[in-house]
Design a protein around this motif. Structure first.
Motif, PDB file in Angstrom:
ATOM      1  N   ASN A   1       0.716  -1.158  -0.022  1.00  0.00           N
ATOM      2  CA  ASN A   1      -0.045   0.083  -0.079  1.00  0.00           C
ATOM      3  C   ASN A   1       0.950   1.335  -0.007  1.00  0.00           C
ATOM      4  O   ASN A   1       1.214   1.695   1.150  1.00  0.00           O
ATOM      5  N   PRO A   2       1.351   1.593  -1.345  1.00  0.00           N
ATOM      6  CA  PRO A   2       2.114   2.867  -1.230  1.00  0.00           C
ATOM      7  C   PRO A   2       1.519   4.139  -0.643  1.00  0.00           C
ATOM      8  O   PRO A   2       2.358   5.063  -0.141  1.00  0.00           O
ATOM      9  N   ASP A   3       0.234   4.250  -0.587  1.00  0.00           N
ATOM     10  CA  ASP A   3      -0.375   5.509   0.096  1.00  0.00           C
ATOM     11  C   ASP A   3      -0.121   5.447   1.498  1.00  0.00           C
ATOM     12  O   ASP A   3       0.028   6.551   1.994  1.00  0.00           O
ATOM     13  N   ALA A   4      -0.308   4.243   2.016  1.00  0.00           N
ATOM     14  CA  ALA A   4       0.026   4.077   3.629  1.00  0.00           C
ATOM     15  C   ALA A   4       1.580   4.542   3.900  1.00  0.00           C
ATOM     16  O   ALA A   4       1.853   4.905   4.826  1.00  0.00           O
ATOM     17  N   LEU A   5       2.458   4.171   3.210  1.00  0.00           N
ATOM     18  CA  LEU A   5       3.846   4.398   3.334  1.00  0.00           C
ATOM     19  C   LEU A   5       3.894   5.925   3.202  1.00  0.00           C
ATOM     20  O   LEU A   5       4.748   6.251   3.843  1.00  0.00           O
ATOM     21  N   ALA A   6       3.330   6.425   2.205  1.00  0.00           N
ATOM     22  CA  ALA A   6       3.751   7.858   2.147  1.00  0.00           C
ATOM     23  C   ALA A   6       2.898   8.745   3.170  1.00  0.00           C
ATOM     24  O   ALA A   6       3.955   9.496   3.842  1.00  0.00           O
ATOM     25  N   ALA A   7       1.770   8.264   3.966  1.00  0.00           N
ATOM     26  CA  ALA A   7       1.316   8.813   5.077  1.00  0.00           C
ATOM     27  C   ALA A   7       2.319   8.529   6.528  1.00  0.00           C
ATOM     28  O   ALA A   7       2.430   9.400   7.187  1.00  0.00           O
ATOM     29  N   TYR A   8       2.610   7.223   6.302  1.00  0.00           N
ATOM     30  CA  TYR A   8       3.806   6.770   7.515  1.00  0.00           C
ATOM     31  C   TYR A   8       4.896   7.595   7.486  1.00  0.00           C
ATOM     32  O   TYR A   8       5.481   8.111   8.445  1.00  0.00           O
ATOM     33  N   ARG A   9       5.407   7.994   6.422  1.00  0.00           N
ATOM     34  CA  ARG A   9       6.873   8.839   6.141  1.00  0.00           C
ATOM     35  C   ARG A   9       6.658   9.886   6.871  1.00  0.00           C
ATOM     36  O   ARG A   9       7.562  10.658   7.579  1.00  0.00           O
ATOM     37  N   GLU A  10       5.334  10.708   6.592  1.00  0.00           N
ATOM     38  CA  GLU A  10       4.860  11.971   7.091  1.00  0.00           C
ATOM     39  C   GLU A  10       5.287  12.052   8.445  1.00  0.00           C
ATOM     40  O   GLU A  10       5.328  13.085   9.262  1.00  0.00           O
TER      41      GLU A  10
ATOM     42  N   PRO B   1       0.839   4.567  23.548  1.00  0.00           N
ATOM     43  CA  PRO B   1      -0.359   4.340  23.254  1.00  0.00           C
ATOM     44  C   PRO B   1      -0.662   5.703  22.247  1.00  0.00           C
ATOM     45  O   PRO B   1      -1.494   5.529  21.337  1.00  0.00           O
ATOM     46  N   ALA B   2       0.029   6.744  22.426  1.00  0.00           N
ATOM     47  CA  ALA B   2      -0.092   7.862  21.682  1.00  0.00           C
ATOM     48  C   ALA B   2       0.329   7.571  20.297  1.00  0.00           C
ATOM     49  O   ALA B   2       0.041   8.612  19.489  1.00  0.00           O
ATOM     50  N   LEU B   3       0.981   6.955  19.925  1.00  0.00           N
ATOM     51  CA  LEU B   3       1.464   6.441  18.553  1.00  0.00           C
ATOM     52  C   LEU B   3       0.855   5.446  17.951  1.00  0.00           C
ATOM     53  O   LEU B   3       1.184   4.868  16.939  1.00  0.00           O
ATOM     54  N   SER B   4      -0.165   4.838  18.395  1.00  0.00           N
ATOM     55  CA  SER B   4      -0.614   3.587  17.974  1.00  0.00           C
ATOM     56  C   SER B   4      -1.224   3.854  16.390  1.00  0.00           C
ATOM     57  O   SER B   4      -1.199   2.964  15.420  1.00  0.00           O
ATOM     58  N   ASP B   5      -1.572   5.321  16.219  1.00  0.00           N
ATOM     59  CA  ASP B   5      -1.901   5.439  14.816  1.00  0.00           C
ATOM     60  C   ASP B   5      -0.950   5.391  13.868  1.00  0.00           C
ATOM     61  O   ASP B   5      -1.091   4.969  12.613  1.00  0.00           O
ATOM     62  N   VAL B   6       0.311   5.651  14.501  1.00  0.00           N
ATOM     63  CA  VAL B   6       1.406   5.722  13.531  1.00  0.00           C
ATOM     64  C   VAL B   6       1.745   4.429  13.350  1.00  0.00           C
ATOM     65  O   VAL B   6       2.213   3.940  11.957  1.00  0.00           O
ATOM     66  N   HIS B   7       1.876   3.358  14.213  1.00  0.00           N
ATOM     67  CA  HIS B   7       2.034   2.024  14.257  1.00  0.00           C
ATOM     68  C   HIS B   7       1.091   1.430  13.154  1.00  0.00           C
ATOM     69  O   HIS B   7       1.608   0.531  12.491  1.00  0.00           O
ATOM     70  N   ALA B   8       0.045   1.811  13.483  1.00  0.00           N
ATOM     71  CA  ALA B   8      -1.120   1.123  12.436  1.00  0.00           C
ATOM     72  C   ALA B   8      -0.959   1.625  11.061  1.00  0.00           C
ATOM     73  O   ALA B   8      -1.055   0.666  10.105  1.00  0.00           O
ATOM     74  N   LEU B   9      -0.501   2.747  10.704  1.00  0.00           N
ATOM     75  CA  LEU B   9      -0.124   3.079   9.248  1.00  0.00           C
ATOM     76  C   LEU B   9       0.947   2.324   8.811  1.00  0.00           C
ATOM     77  O   LEU B   9       1.075   1.804   7.643  1.00  0.00           O
ATOM     78  N   ARG B  10       1.882   2.001   9.713  1.00  0.00           N
ATOM     79  CA  ARG B  10       3.226   1.175   9.142  1.00  0.00           C
ATOM     80  C   ARG B  10       2.868  -0.132   8.934  1.00  0.00           C
ATOM     81  O   ARG B  10       3.139  -0.872   7.923  1.00  0.00           O
TER      82      ARG B  10
END
Length: 93
Positions: free
Chosen positions: A12-21, A72-81
């Motif tokens: 999922n390249p879109d998820a990769l781009a969002a994660y990199r941000e 827990p505050a980074l759970s959304d970032v880890h989910a993106l990865r």
């Protein structure tokens, strides 16, 4: 200083781009940073399963690395990865 090896297979390249941000700020929150990353890793010996992206992460110590992955505050970032495709991170030490 302690290091972690991150291995990503991108579906999922879109998820990769969002994660990199968000990834750099998320790492910095626990004193971590990307030391080096490659979108074209090369096997030097053997026949490993090469990822699409490989990165070497650094943290001040083991507790910082564990704090980053368990924050827990980074759970959304880890989910993106994890939504990129396949994501493995190995703590070295």
């Amino acid at each position: 200083m302690i290091y972690a090896y991150a291995k990503l297979t991108v579906k999922n390249p879109d998820a990769l781009a969002a994660y990199r941000e968000k990834a750099g700020d998320a790492l910095a929150r626990h004193g971590g940073r990307v030391e080096t990353a490659s979108a074209e890793p090369t096997a030097l010996d053997g026949a490993p399963d090469l990822p699409d992206v490989a990165a070497l992460l650094s943290f001040p110590d083991r507790e910082s690395a564990l704090g980053w992955i368990n924050d827990p505050a980074l759970s959304d970032v880890h989910a993106l990865r994890r939504n990129i495709g396949s994501s493995d991170i190995i703590l070295l030490g």
